[in-house]
Design an enzyme around this catalytic site. Structure first.
Site, PDB file in Angstrom:
ATOM      1  N   PRO A   1      27.094  40.786 -62.665  1.00 27.50           N
ATOM      2  CA  PRO A   1      27.632  41.643 -62.018  1.00 27.50           C
ATOM      3  C   PRO A   1      29.210  41.878 -61.634  1.00 27.50           C
ATOM      4  O   PRO A   1      29.833  40.627 -61.590  1.00 27.50           O
ATOM      5  CB  PRO A   1      27.109  42.074 -60.654  1.00 27.50           C
ATOM      6  CG  PRO A   1      26.313  40.670 -60.682  1.00 27.50           C
ATOM      7  CD  PRO A   1      26.114  39.917 -62.129  1.00 27.50           C
ATOM      8  N   ASN A   2      29.974  42.798 -61.920  1.00 32.15           N
ATOM      9  CA  ASN A   2      31.280  42.681 -61.388  1.00 32.15           C
ATOM     10  C   ASN A   2      32.179  42.484 -62.547  1.00 32.15           C
ATOM     11  O   ASN A   2      33.605  42.607 -62.239  1.00 32.15           O
ATOM     12  CB  ASN A   2      31.548  42.391 -60.009  1.00 32.15           C
ATOM     13  CG  ASN A   2      30.785  43.052 -58.686  1.00 32.15           C
ATOM     14  OD1 ASN A   2      31.041  44.317 -58.872  1.00 32.15           O
ATOM     15  ND2 ASN A   2      30.228  42.267 -58.128  1.00 32.15           N
TER      16      ASN A   2
ATOM     17  N   ARG B   1      40.011  43.299 -60.775  1.00 35.47           N
ATOM     18  CA  ARG B   1      39.516  42.868 -59.728  1.00 35.47           C
ATOM     19  C   ARG B   1      40.068  41.370 -59.481  1.00 35.47           C
ATOM     20  O   ARG B   1      39.961  40.521 -60.272  1.00 35.47           O
ATOM     21  CB  ARG B   1      38.082  42.473 -59.826  1.00 35.47           C
ATOM     22  CG  ARG B   1      37.296  41.801 -58.971  1.00 35.47           C
ATOM     23  CD  ARG B   1      35.880  41.356 -59.618  1.00 35.47           C
ATOM     24  NE  ARG B   1      35.130  40.683 -58.904  1.00 35.47           N
ATOM     25  CZ  ARG B   1      34.017  39.751 -59.200  1.00 35.47           C
ATOM     26  NH1 ARG B   1      34.054  39.568 -60.530  1.00 35.47           N
ATOM     27  NH2 ARG B   1      33.505  39.112 -58.349  1.00 35.47           N
TER      28      ARG B   1
ATOM     29  N   TYR C   1      40.709  35.665 -60.903  1.00 34.38           N
ATOM     30  CA  TYR C   1      39.905  35.961 -62.198  1.00 34.38           C
ATOM     31  C   TYR C   1      40.685  36.163 -63.244  1.00 34.38           C
ATOM     32  O   TYR C   1      40.336  36.175 -64.416  1.00 34.38           O
ATOM     33  CB  TYR C   1      38.835  37.137 -62.139  1.00 34.38           C
ATOM     34  CG  TYR C   1      37.856  36.731 -61.201  1.00 34.38           C
ATOM     35  CD1 TYR C   1      36.943  35.536 -61.028  1.00 34.38           C
ATOM     36  CD2 TYR C   1      37.665  37.544 -60.026  1.00 34.38           C
ATOM     37  CE1 TYR C   1      35.886  35.278 -60.076  1.00 34.38           C
ATOM     38  CE2 TYR C   1      36.640  37.214 -59.088  1.00 34.38           C
ATOM     39  CZ  TYR C   1      35.892  36.271 -58.852  1.00 34.38           C
ATOM     40  OH  TYR C   1      35.014  35.982 -57.985  1.00 34.38           O
TER      41      TYR C   1
ATOM     42  N   ASN D   1      27.679  33.936 -67.853  1.00 29.78           N
ATOM     43  CA  ASN D   1      28.305  34.083 -66.549  1.00 29.78           C
ATOM     44  C   ASN D   1      27.370  34.944 -65.725  1.00 29.78           C
ATOM     45  O   ASN D   1      27.653  36.327 -65.929  1.00 29.78           O
ATOM     46  CB  ASN D   1      29.971  34.583 -66.692  1.00 29.78           C
ATOM     47  CG  ASN D   1      30.739  34.773 -65.438  1.00 29.78           C
ATOM     48  OD1 ASN D   1      29.988  34.433 -64.437  1.00 29.78           O
ATOM     49  ND2 ASN D   1      31.767  34.729 -65.582  1.00 29.78           N
TER      50      ASN D   1
ATOM     51  N   ALA E   1      27.730  36.684 -59.437  1.00 31.90           N
ATOM     52  CA  ALA E   1      27.346  36.430 -58.068  1.00 31.90           C
ATOM     53  C   ALA E   1      25.813  35.993 -58.088  1.00 31.90           C
ATOM     54  O   ALA E   1      25.107  35.269 -57.447  1.00 31.90           O
ATOM     55  CB  ALA E   1      27.389  37.527 -57.117  1.00 31.90           C
TER      56      ALA E   1
ATOM     57  N   GLU F   1      26.377  27.644 -69.004  1.00 30.75           N
ATOM     58  CA  GLU F   1      27.046  28.267 -67.903  1.00 30.75           C
ATOM     59  C   GLU F   1      28.475  28.411 -68.033  1.00 30.75           C
ATOM     60  O   GLU F   1      29.405  27.108 -67.861  1.00 30.75           O
ATOM     61  CB  GLU F   1      26.369  27.792 -66.448  1.00 30.75           C
ATOM     62  CG  GLU F   1      26.821  28.517 -65.124  1.00 30.75           C
ATOM     63  CD  GLU F   1      26.171  27.931 -64.105  1.00 30.75           C
ATOM     64  OE1 GLU F   1      25.918  26.805 -64.067  1.00 30.75           O
ATOM     65  OE2 GLU F   1      26.274  28.830 -63.026  1.00 30.75           O
TER      66      GLU F   1
ATOM     67  N   HIS G   1      32.045  30.035 -65.692  1.00 31.99           N
ATOM     68  CA  HIS G   1      32.502  30.852 -64.564  1.00 31.99           C
ATOM     69  C   HIS G   1      34.115  30.865 -64.942  1.00 31.99           C
ATOM     70  O   HIS G   1      34.846  29.535 -65.437  1.00 31.99           O
ATOM     71  CB  HIS G   1      32.257  30.139 -63.308  1.00 31.99           C
ATOM     72  CG  HIS G   1      30.917  30.423 -62.778  1.00 31.99           C
ATOM     73  ND1 HIS G   1      30.235  31.365 -62.593  1.00 31.99           N
ATOM     74  CD2 HIS G   1      29.769  29.338 -62.811  1.00 31.99           C
ATOM     75  CE1 HIS G   1      28.879  31.199 -62.334  1.00 31.99           C
ATOM     76  NE2 HIS G   1      28.663  29.965 -62.614  1.00 31.99           N
TER      77      HIS G   1
ATOM     78  N   ARG H   1      35.742  27.053 -53.944  1.00 29.46           N
ATOM     79  CA  ARG H   1      35.830  28.268 -53.204  1.00 29.46           C
ATOM     80  C   ARG H   1      34.875  28.239 -51.956  1.00 29.46           C
ATOM     81  O   ARG H   1      34.456  27.328 -51.564  1.00 29.46           O
ATOM     82  CB  ARG H   1      35.551  29.358 -54.011  1.00 29.46           C
ATOM     83  CG  ARG H   1      36.501  29.518 -55.208  1.00 29.46           C
ATOM     84  CD  ARG H   1      36.436  30.568 -56.280  1.00 29.46           C
ATOM     85  NE  ARG H   1      36.385  31.874 -55.596  1.00 29.46           N
ATOM     86  CZ  ARG H   1      36.016  33.135 -56.086  1.00 29.46           C
ATOM     87  NH1 ARG H   1      35.213  32.922 -57.308  1.00 29.46           N
ATOM     88  NH2 ARG H   1      36.056  34.091 -55.435  1.00 29.46           N
TER      89      ARG H   1
HETATM   90  C1  DQA Z   1      32.230  34.154 -61.341  1.00 25.26           C
HETATM   91  C2  DQA Z   1      32.257  33.525 -59.864  1.00 25.26           C
HETATM   92  C3  DQA Z   1      31.046  33.853 -58.700  1.00 25.26           C
HETATM   93  O1  DQA Z   1      31.104  33.336 -57.549  1.00 25.26           O
HETATM   94  C4  DQA Z   1      31.491  35.322 -58.557  1.00 25.26           C
HETATM   95  O2  DQA Z   1      30.421  35.963 -57.733  1.00 25.26           O
HETATM   96  C5  DQA Z   1      31.997  36.268 -59.640  1.00 25.26           C
HETATM   97  C6  DQA Z   1      32.496  35.473 -60.898  1.00 25.26           C
HETATM   98  C7  DQA Z   1      33.292  33.335 -61.970  1.00 25.26           C
HETATM   99  O3  DQA Z   1      33.246  33.756 -63.071  1.00 25.26           O
HETATM  100  O4  DQA Z   1      34.250  32.790 -61.686  1.00 25.26           O
HETATM  101  O5  DQA Z   1      31.393  37.396 -59.859  1.00 25.26           O
HETATM  102  O6  DQA Z   1      30.969  34.045 -61.763  1.00 25.26           O
END
Ligand code: DQA
Length: 154
Positions: A16-17, A24, A29, A80, A83, A104, A106, A113
Site C-alpha cells: 500500500p501507498n 509521498r 522515500y 516491499n 505498512a 524483503e 524497504h 524510524r
Molecule cells: C516502507 C516502510 C513502511 O514502514 C511504510 O509503511 C511504507 C514504506 C519502505 O519502503 O520504507 O509504506 O515499506
C-alpha cells in the site's frame, strides 16, 4: 538444438501507498517513482538473464493472491509490503507457504524510524532483508535473488 530453459520470472510485489512514490514524503522515500523503479528492476534482472513481474496493490488480499500465484510461477519473490509488513498475518502466512526465496525490501530503514515500524511480519519468513538504500535497494535485491536463483538452478 535444445533451447536453454528460461527461469521463471522474479515477482516484485509492492504494498500500500507505494503507488505514490516520488510524491509521498520524498525526504523519506526519495523522488524515484514506482514506475521508474519497475523499469530499473527489469533492466537489472535482464543483466542476469531474468525477467520480472512487477506489481503494486493497496489491498492485502490482492497481495496474498499474488503471493499464492508466485508459489508456482516465480523463481523468487521480492516484496516491499509497505505498512502491511508490520501488521499482516495473512501476508506472513502466504509467504510461509512459498518454497522460492523471499527477499524483503524497504526504501527507508524502518528500524531507524517510529517504534511501530520496528517489527516486521515478513522478516521471519524472508531469506534476507534489504532496507534503507532507497530505490537502489530494489536493485540490490534483484542481484541477491539472481545469485540465489542461479545457485538453486546450478
Ligand atoms: C516502507 C516502510 C513502511 O514502514 C511504510 O509503511 C511504507 C514504506 C519502505 O519502503 O520504507 O509504506 O515499506
Amino acid at each position: 538444438m535444445a533451447k536453454k530453459p528460461t527461469a521463471p520470472p522474479i515477482y516484485v510485489l509492492n504494498g500500500p501507498n507505494l503507488n505514490l512514490l516520488g510524491l509521498r514524503e520524498p525526504e523519506i522515500y526519495g523522488r524515484t517513482t514506482l514506475e521508474e523503479i519497475g523499469k530499473m528492476v527489469a533492466d537489472r534482472a535482464k543483466t542476469h538473464g531474468l525477467s520480472v513481474v512487477f506489481r503494486q496493490s493497496n489491498h492485502e488480499g490482492q497481495l496474498v493472491d499474488w503471493i499464492q500465484e508466485a508459489r508456482t510461477k516465480s523463481a523468487a519473490i521480492l516484496i516491499n509490503g509497505g505498512a502491511y509488513s508490520h501488521t499482516s498475518l495473512a501476508i506472513h502466512d502466504a509467504l510461509r507457504a512459498v518454497d522460492v526465496p523471499v527477499i524483503e525490501v524497504h526504501l527507508s530503514n524502518p528500524q531507524a524510524r517510529e517504534e511501530f515500524r520496528h517489527h516486521s511480519r515478513i522478516s521471519p519468513v524472508a531469506k534476507g532483508v534489504i532496507v534503507g538504500f532507497g530505490a537502489q535497494g530494489y536493485l540490490l535485491a534483484v542481484d541477491a535473488a539472481a545469485s540465489l536463483v542461479k545457485r538453486i538452478g546450478a
